[in-house]
Scaffold this motif. Structure first.
Motif, PDB file in Angstrom:
ATOM      1  N   GLU A 118      12.890  37.099  -8.946  1.00  0.00           N
ATOM      2  CA  GLU A 118      12.315  36.227  -7.903  1.00  0.00           C
ATOM      3  C   GLU A 118      11.925  34.867  -8.519  1.00  0.00           C
ATOM      4  OE1 GLU A 118       8.699  37.707  -6.221  1.00  0.00           O
ATOM      5  OE2 GLU A 118       8.708  36.283  -4.552  1.00  0.00           O
ATOM      6  N   LEU A 134      18.888  25.945   2.039  1.00  0.00           N
ATOM      7  CA  LEU A 134      18.071  26.778   2.932  1.00  0.00           C
ATOM      8  C   LEU A 134      16.603  26.363   2.808  1.00  0.00           C
ATOM      9  CD1 LEU A 134      18.394  29.282   4.807  1.00  0.00           C
ATOM     10  CD2 LEU A 134      17.946  30.720   2.825  1.00  0.00           C
ATOM     11  N   LYS A 157       7.755  32.432   8.953  1.00  0.00           N
ATOM     12  CA  LYS A 157       9.092  33.006   8.726  1.00  0.00           C
ATOM     13  C   LYS A 157       9.181  33.493   7.282  1.00  0.00           C
ATOM     14  CE  LYS A 157      13.875  31.736   9.721  1.00  0.00           C
ATOM     15  NZ  LYS A 157      14.754  30.670  10.219  1.00  0.00           N
ATOM     16  N   ILE A 187      20.798  28.190  -1.635  1.00  0.00           N
ATOM     17  CA  ILE A 187      19.356  28.492  -1.621  1.00  0.00           C
ATOM     18  C   ILE A 187      18.547  27.190  -1.522  1.00  0.00           C
ATOM     19  CG2 ILE A 187      17.448  29.400  -3.049  1.00  0.00           C
ATOM     20  CD1 ILE A 187      19.125  31.602  -1.776  1.00  0.00           C
ATOM     21  N   LEU A 198      23.776  33.851  -6.922  1.00  0.00           N
ATOM     22  CA  LEU A 198      22.607  34.742  -7.071  1.00  0.00           C
ATOM     23  C   LEU A 198      22.947  35.907  -7.987  1.00  0.00           C
ATOM     24  CD1 LEU A 198      20.902  34.929  -3.556  1.00  0.00           C
ATOM     25  CD2 LEU A 198      20.349  33.499  -5.537  1.00  0.00           C
ATOM     26  N   CYS A 206       9.226  40.516  -2.388  1.00  0.00           N
ATOM     27  CA  CYS A 206       8.808  39.111  -2.360  1.00  0.00           C
ATOM     28  C   CYS A 206       7.320  39.025  -2.662  1.00  0.00           C
ATOM     29  CB  CYS A 206       9.109  38.542  -0.978  1.00  0.00           C
ATOM     30  SG  CYS A 206       8.502  36.859  -0.777  1.00  0.00           S
ATOM     31  N   CYS A 260      10.332  34.101   3.519  1.00  0.00           N
ATOM     32  CA  CYS A 260      10.989  33.193   2.566  1.00  0.00           C
ATOM     33  C   CYS A 260      12.507  33.394   2.590  1.00  0.00           C
ATOM     34  CB  CYS A 260      10.439  33.472   1.166  1.00  0.00           C
ATOM     35  SG  CYS A 260      11.240  32.502  -0.129  1.00  0.00           S
ATOM     36  N   GLY A 261      13.244  32.295   2.586  1.00  0.00           N
ATOM     37  CA  GLY A 261      14.705  32.366   2.640  1.00  0.00           C
ATOM     38  C   GLY A 261      15.307  33.118   1.461  1.00  0.00           C
ATOM     39  N   ILE A 262      14.675  33.008   0.294  1.00  0.00           N
ATOM     40  CA  ILE A 262      15.168  33.738  -0.882  1.00  0.00           C
ATOM     41  C   ILE A 262      15.038  35.242  -0.643  1.00  0.00           C
ATOM     42  CG2 ILE A 262      14.685  34.230  -3.327  1.00  0.00           C
ATOM     43  CD1 ILE A 262      14.086  31.221  -3.677  1.00  0.00           C
ATOM     44  N   GLU A 301      14.107  24.856   5.723  1.00  0.00           N
ATOM     45  CA  GLU A 301      13.029  25.707   6.244  1.00  0.00           C
ATOM     46  C   GLU A 301      11.649  25.373   5.713  1.00  0.00           C
ATOM     47  OE1 GLU A 301      14.040  29.821   5.825  1.00  0.00           O
ATOM     48  OE2 GLU A 301      15.680  29.651   7.266  1.00  0.00           O
ATOM     49  N   TRP A 336      27.238  45.223  -2.787  1.00  0.00           N
ATOM     50  CA  TRP A 336      25.971  44.475  -2.910  1.00  0.00           C
ATOM     51  C   TRP A 336      26.164  43.279  -3.847  1.00  0.00           C
ATOM     52  CZ3 TRP A 336      22.780  45.254  -7.574  1.00  0.00           C
ATOM     53  CH2 TRP A 336      21.570  44.570  -7.536  1.00  0.00           C
ATOM     54  N   GLU A 396      28.145  40.533  -2.372  1.00  0.00           N
ATOM     55  CA  GLU A 396      27.325  39.778  -1.408  1.00  0.00           C
ATOM     56  C   GLU A 396      26.479  38.734  -2.146  1.00  0.00           C
ATOM     57  OE1 GLU A 396      28.024  40.593   1.637  1.00  0.00           O
ATOM     58  OE2 GLU A 396      26.567  39.283   2.639  1.00  0.00           O
ATOM     59  N   LEU A 397      25.910  39.131  -3.280  1.00  0.00           N
ATOM     60  CA  LEU A 397      25.097  38.206  -4.078  1.00  0.00           C
ATOM     61  C   LEU A 397      25.960  37.082  -4.673  1.00  0.00           C
ATOM     62  CD1 LEU A 397      22.747  40.632  -6.061  1.00  0.00           C
ATOM     63  CD2 LEU A 397      22.123  39.154  -4.142  1.00  0.00           C
ATOM     64  N   LYS A 429      19.137  40.871   2.622  1.00  0.00           N
ATOM     65  CA  LYS A 429      20.385  40.987   3.375  1.00  0.00           C
ATOM     66  C   LYS A 429      21.482  41.603   2.477  1.00  0.00           C
ATOM     67  CE  LYS A 429      23.786  38.117   5.571  1.00  0.00           C
ATOM     68  NZ  LYS A 429      24.389  36.846   5.202  1.00  0.00           N
ATOM     69  N   ALA A 430      21.506  41.164   1.218  1.00  0.00           N
ATOM     70  CA  ALA A 430      22.513  41.710   0.292  1.00  0.00           C
ATOM     71  C   ALA A 430      22.268  43.198   0.031  1.00  0.00           C
ATOM     72  CB  ALA A 430      22.499  40.922  -1.025  1.00  0.00           C
ATOM     73  N   ILE A 463      15.090  32.748  -9.445  1.00  0.00           N
ATOM     74  CA  ILE A 463      15.777  32.098  -8.319  1.00  0.00           C
ATOM     75  C   ILE A 463      14.965  30.882  -7.848  1.00  0.00           C
ATOM     76  CG2 ILE A 463      16.671  32.374  -5.964  1.00  0.00           C
ATOM     77  CD1 ILE A 463      17.006  35.386  -6.598  1.00  0.00           C
ATOM     78  N   HIS A 464      13.645  31.058  -7.743  1.00  0.00           N
ATOM     79  CA  HIS A 464      12.804  29.924  -7.347  1.00  0.00           C
ATOM     80  C   HIS A 464      12.921  28.773  -8.356  1.00  0.00           C
ATOM     81  CE1 HIS A 464      10.476  31.050  -3.732  1.00  0.00           C
ATOM     82  NE2 HIS A 464      10.647  32.295  -4.130  1.00  0.00           N
ATOM     83  N   ARG A 502      14.825  36.760   2.263  1.00  0.00           N
ATOM     84  CA  ARG A 502      15.740  37.180   3.332  1.00  0.00           C
ATOM     85  C   ARG A 502      17.155  37.360   2.791  1.00  0.00           C
ATOM     86  NH1 ARG A 502      14.163  32.716   6.219  1.00  0.00           N
ATOM     87  NH2 ARG A 502      16.325  32.264   6.735  1.00  0.00           N
ATOM     88  N   THR A 503      17.581  36.431   1.934  1.00  0.00           N
ATOM     89  CA  THR A 503      18.938  36.496   1.387  1.00  0.00           C
ATOM     90  C   THR A 503      19.104  37.727   0.490  1.00  0.00           C
ATOM     91  OG1 THR A 503      18.941  34.076   1.409  1.00  0.00           O
ATOM     92  CG2 THR A 503      20.662  35.172   0.122  1.00  0.00           C
ATOM     93  N   MET A 504      18.102  37.970  -0.354  1.00  0.00           N
ATOM     94  CA  MET A 504      18.180  39.123  -1.257  1.00  0.00           C
ATOM     95  C   MET A 504      18.171  40.443  -0.464  1.00  0.00           C
ATOM     96  SD  MET A 504      18.523  37.931  -4.303  1.00  0.00           S
ATOM     97  CE  MET A 504      18.084  39.251  -5.446  1.00  0.00           C
TER      98      MET A 504
END
Lengths: 164, 164
Positions: free
Chosen positions: B8, B140, A110, B137, B76, A92, A112-114, B144, B125, B128-129, A120-121, B11-12, A116-118
């Motif tokens: 990154e 989220l 906290k 996203i 994703l 990130c 970034c949610g993006i 947040e 993986w 999951e994505l 987690k995968a 996705i943003h 965290r999601t990436m």
């Protein structure tokens, strides 16, 4: 995204080392011969495995590499991280803190949610690699290797261990 | 193993485009301003997203980018593969077919167990994505994002859409 090629060699090496009798070792030259790979290249990866306490080396004549732990105590994740490091694949760069909508840094406590999601995968992938041990890989090899190849490998190993 | 940094940004970008009213578009210059990133770099990644039919572009004055599908229909995984391609991370170089134990090529019909195991872990993986959409996203982000930042982003977007 391409995985370090050394990982493939390292898993094959560990699986072969898992076939050694207790206290036997294989010199890097023999491993390089078995896998037909440049010795310097293999030595570099064996050093990484050694640093991660996956293999250990006995010095001197008749010395060489062996597994440093029982094959069931070495996971594929251990090997992958020994060669490739422990950094996450997704990094990130805090894009959210840039540009015209950015606010004071103290507002981004906290992660970034993006991100965290990436992450987690990725974790799911690592957890999967953690479930498989070098013993599992060795046993899969025993089940699936062509009998002629298994015999040739065994003959080679017997010869190398007798005449190092 | 390091993921392409463009993922990154992509996705943003997609998450921001998911906030646009129907039929509105954002020019690459506005996206580059919002994320404070070189326009040429962003344009390259938007082209990759466009090729994967994740975004589409309207040409001419007032033209720009929008999502090509509904945000809930873009995962994703779609974005990761648009930027990074579809090749697996682990590539099997058929080490088993080398060296003194090798047998005739016709004996290796089933893919190597090591490769199968590594690819299976990667698939977990990717699955999951695949479960996470750009809509997830976006939502989220809505939950947040600091209210002051959300307001600044909304003001910026309103201004840019009114005076493109």
């Amino acid at each position: 995204m391409k995985m370090n090629e050394g990982i493939e060699w390292a898993i094959h090496c560990c699986s072969l080392l898992a076939h050694l009798p207790d206290d036997a070792t294989l010199p890097v030259g023999a491993l390089a011969e078995f896998f037909e790979v440049p010795q310097a290249y293999l030595a570099k990866n064996l050093q990484l495995l050694s640093r991660a306490k996956i293999v250990s080396s006995a010095k001197g004549p008749g010395g060489g590499y062996r597994l440093a732990r029982k094959a069931e105590q070495i996971s594929l994740l251990d090997v992958v991280q020994a060669i490739d490091g422990r950094d996450p694949c997704f990094r990130c760069s805090e894009i959210r803190q840039r540009g015209p909508s950015a606010v004071a840094a103290s507002n981004y406590r906290k992660p970034c949610g993006i991100a965290r999601t990436m992450l987690k995968a990725e974790k799911v992938w690592r957890d999967e690699l953690k479930k498989v041990s070098i013993l599992d890989i060795k046993e899969l090899g025993i089940q699936e290797t062509n009998p002629a190849q298994a015999r040739k490998a065994e003959d080679w190993l017997t010869h190398v261990l007798r005449f190092p």
